[in-house]
Design a protein around this motif. Structure first.
Motif, short mmCIF file in Angstrom:
data_model
loop_
_atom_site.label_atom_id
_atom_site.label_comp_id
_atom_site.label_asym_id
_atom_site.label_seq_id
_atom_site.Cartn_x
_atom_site.Cartn_y
_atom_site.Cartn_z
N CYS A 212 13.54 134.24 -1.14
CA CYS A 212 13.54 134.73 0.25
C CYS A 212 12.17 134.54 0.91
O CYS A 212 12.09 134.15 2.08
CB CYS A 212 13.94 136.20 0.30
N TYR A 216 11.71 132.44 4.23
CA TYR A 216 11.10 133.06 5.40
C TYR A 216 9.87 132.27 5.83
O TYR A 216 9.64 132.06 7.03
CB TYR A 216 10.70 134.50 5.09
N PRO A 337 19.59 135.63 14.53
CA PRO A 337 19.56 135.94 13.09
C PRO A 337 19.10 134.77 12.22
O PRO A 337 19.28 134.80 11.00
CB PRO A 337 21.03 136.25 12.82
N GLU A 340 16.72 135.12 8.80
CA GLU A 340 17.41 135.77 7.69
C GLU A 340 18.50 134.89 7.11
O GLU A 340 18.72 134.87 5.90
CB GLU A 340 18.00 137.11 8.14
N ARG A 341 19.19 134.16 7.97
CA ARG A 341 20.26 133.29 7.49
C ARG A 341 19.73 132.22 6.55
O ARG A 341 20.41 131.82 5.60
CB ARG A 341 20.99 132.65 8.67
#
Length: 401
Positions: A212, A216, A337, A340-341
């Motif tokens: 993640c 990000y 979004p 995050e996706r």
């Protein structure tokens, strides 16, 4: 299908369709109409509705050599593509001397109406995954070998340069702090996630946090206008770098092995681009994040030396579970979004790899079938859910106190 060089493009974010494509179109105008006294650009469809949030107006004003005006037309509906723009060129006497229509079709690629030379030549004769798979089995090739067969060994030098940029994007994103531009006050989170990596209690939670953090990092760089690589688009550019960065760090894969994985991922992306769409404005976010997840799953399967059936299942499984995903960016920005996706899709690609390892012999759906289904689903989506910011989260969003 076209060269992988047409799929992987290095440039500035935040959107391949809304910034890279229009920039290339503006450069075409500069080159072909150097004596223009004034240029009026009319943005239609998704470019008009979300172009300001994506920075379309800014990149056009910056790129066009002549004095110019940007007009947003949200009324015209009969368009050849949701990302359509017209350039009206005037001479010194304010007479219209030409009108050029361009379409930004996704991944930074453009089409100029009436100018076939803009489209790059096709280098792969096969048109879908079934044909590619048949050819590879007949000639005992892996997907990376298939790429080299048509593009030469030099393609791996290009893919290594792509990988260098992907790594740089992740590293730069991990070092950044602060708020992303655009007015939503979205804070960068990659550095925070990465700093917490030693606090995880299990290998699984550590893996999730790291993957993640890398997703990000790349996505935040894109949203902030940094240098990224389309994979297949800017908005979905965090998925593939995240999983490959993590796997190289974890298992020590060489840059050449990563380049081969990028080759396999590129073929999957090319199949979607050829037979469906990688444009959120045309088919929703399933076309962007769904394709990115499929590409990442295929790359991981190639990296782990899985066979063609397993690679196909990983890519199909990854796409299947994004069917129907809408493109509804809040304020037309590639932040909510979208960031995050990218992180969720990166984790899902790793899950697809595991399922391919366990369950390939039980699979029932071809990759080509899920690609066709994705495109049909995208066409059925109301235009509100195809990168217009007129539906979904884009209209229901309320900032938390």
């Amino acid at each position: 299908m076209q060269s992988l060089k047409m799929l992987y493009k290095i440039g500035k974010g935040p959107s391949s369709s809304h910034t890279m494509g229009p920039q290339y179109a503006a450069e075409y105008i500069n080159e072909n109409y150097p004596d223009a006294s004034f240029v009026k650009v009319i943005l239609y469809g998704s470019l008009a509705l979300t172009g300001e949030g994506h920075g379309t107006d800014k990149v056009l004003k910056k790129t066009i050599s002549a004095p110019n005006e940007i007009v947003l037309d949200i009324e015209t509906k009969d368009l050849p593509h949701p990302n359509t723009l017209d350039f009206v060129i005037y001479d010194n006497n304010k007479n219209e001397i030409a009108k050029v229509r361009a379409m930004s079709i996704g991944g930074g690629e453009i089409r100029i109406e009436g100018v076939p030379a803009v489209t790059a030549p096709e280098v792969y004769p096969q048109k879908n995954f079934d044909e590619i798979k048949e050819y590879c089995l007949m000639h005992h090739l892996r997907l990376s070998d298939y790429v080299a067969n048509y593009e030469g060994e030099a393609i791996f030098m290009f893919l290594k340069s792509v990988w260098e940029q992907m790594k740089m994007t992740v590293r730069e994103g991990l070092a950044m702090e602060g708020v992303l531009p655009g007015g939503l006050e979205v804070e960068r989170k990659a550095k925070y996630l990465y700093a917490q990596r030693h606090m995880d209690e299990t290998p699984e939670t550590r893996e999730n946090r790291l993957v993640c953090a890398y997703a990000y990092a790349a996505s935040e760089q894109n949203a902030g206008g940094g240098m990224i690589t389309t994979a297949p688009t800017c908005g979905a550019s965090g998925v593939l770098p995240a999983v490959l960065f993590y796997m190289q760090e974890k298992k020590g894969f060489t840059d050449f092995e990563i380049a081969k994985a990028l080759a396999a991922a590129g073929i999957v992306g090319n199949v979607v681009k050829q037979n469906a769409s990688i444009s959120g404005a045309e088919a929703g976010c399933q076309a962007e994040i769904g394709t990115a997840c499929s590409m990442a799953a295929a790359a991981l399967a190639e990296l782990h030396f899985m066979d063609l059936d397993q690679i196909e299942y990983a890519a199909e499984n990854a796409m299947e579970h994004y069917l129907g995903l809408t493109c509804d960016p809040v304020c037309g920005l590639v932040q909510i979004p979208c960031i995050e996706r990218n992180a969720v899709a990166a984790m899902r690609a790793i899950n697809a790899l595991s399922l391919a390892n366990f369950l390939t012999s039980t699979r029932k759906v071809k990759f080509d079938t899920v690609v066709e289904t994705m495109y049909q689903t995208g066409k059925d989506l109301k235009h509100h859910y195809r990168e217009t910011s007129e539906g979904g989260l884009a209209v229901n969003y309320q900032a938390l106190d």
